[in-house]
Design a protein around this motif. Structure first.
Motif, PDB file in Angstrom:
ATOM      1  N   CYS A  27     -69.352 105.901  38.614  1.00  0.00           N
ATOM      2  CA  CYS A  27     -68.687 105.497  39.232  1.00  0.00           C
ATOM      3  C   CYS A  27     -67.527 106.825  39.236  1.00  0.00           C
TER       4      CYS A  27
ATOM      5  N   GLU B 206     -69.216 100.871  45.627  1.00  0.00           N
ATOM      6  CA  GLU B 206     -70.346 102.031  44.924  1.00  0.00           C
ATOM      7  C   GLU B 206     -71.189 101.556  43.888  1.00  0.00           C
TER       8      GLU B 206
ATOM      9  N   GLU C  79     -63.728 111.611  41.091  1.00  0.00           N
ATOM     10  CA  GLU C  79     -62.580 111.195  40.994  1.00  0.00           C
ATOM     11  C   GLU C  79     -62.140 110.076  41.090  1.00  0.00           C
ATOM     12  N   ARG C  80     -60.638 109.796  41.290  1.00  0.00           N
ATOM     13  CA  ARG C  80     -59.830 108.384  41.320  1.00  0.00           C
ATOM     14  C   ARG C  80     -60.036 107.398  42.032  1.00  0.00           C
ATOM     15  N   LYS C  81     -60.632 106.055  42.494  1.00  0.00           N
ATOM     16  CA  LYS C  81     -60.949 105.169  43.279  1.00  0.00           C
ATOM     17  C   LYS C  81     -60.243 103.939  43.615  1.00  0.00           C
ATOM     18  N   ASP C  82     -60.015 103.141  43.928  1.00  0.00           N
ATOM     19  CA  ASP C  82     -59.607 101.829  43.731  1.00  0.00           C
ATOM     20  C   ASP C  82     -60.785 100.897  44.226  1.00  0.00           C
TER      21      ASP C  82
ATOM     22  N   GLU D  18     -63.490 100.735  46.321  1.00  0.00           N
ATOM     23  CA  GLU D  18     -64.610 101.589  46.811  1.00  0.00           C
ATOM     24  C   GLU D  18     -65.401 101.121  45.130  1.00  0.00           C
TER      25      GLU D  18
ATOM     26  N   ILE E  81     -55.306 102.550  42.653  1.00  0.00           N
ATOM     27  CA  ILE E  81     -56.274 103.498  41.834  1.00  0.00           C
ATOM     28  C   ILE E  81     -56.448 103.354  40.299  1.00  0.00           C
TER      29      ILE E  81
END
Length: 119
Positions: free
Chosen positions: A73, A87, A77-80, A83, A115
């Motif tokens: 996941c 996901e 990209e970076r995700k919080d 998310e 994040i």
């Protein structure tokens, strides 16, 4: 009174919340300081030797599929947290626990605003 083994984890004597478990120990419950104490209480139920490192390896192996989902996941990209949980379809508590372990192992980094990114 019912002929069952009773185990208790001791609590801080300064807190009223610890009174119950501390009383059980005083009345004969087996003191639990770790998993090894429980395993020793049932010597015929477990085969082989117990070692904390073996226990940690087993837990890590069980986490591998979920860990792989979290790492996948975060591959682009970076995700919080929300998310990541959404996901991976993992409960937020499970995702949070895995993220903490991955951060501790240096595989991901927590940025301001909760994040996460791969390292």
């Amino acid at each position: 009174e019912q002929g069952r083994e009773v185990f208790a984890v001791p609590g801080d004597v300064r807190y009223v919340q610890s009174a119950g478990t501390n009383r059980l120990i005083r009345e004969g419950a087996k003191l639990v300081r770790g998993a090894e104490d429980i395993l020793q209480g049932f010597p015929h139920s477990f085969s082989g030797e117990f070692s904390p490192s073996l226990c940690a390896q087993s837990a890590e192996k069980a986490d591998e599929p979920d860990t792989a989902r979290v790492m996948s996941c975060l591959s682009v990209e970076r995700k919080d947290m929300e998310e990541i949980s959404s996901e991976t379809r993992l409960p937020a508590s499970r995702a949070g626990a895995l993220l903490s372990v991955l951060e501790w192992k240096g595989r991901i980094r927590r940025l301001p605003g909760n994040i996460f990114e791969r390292v």
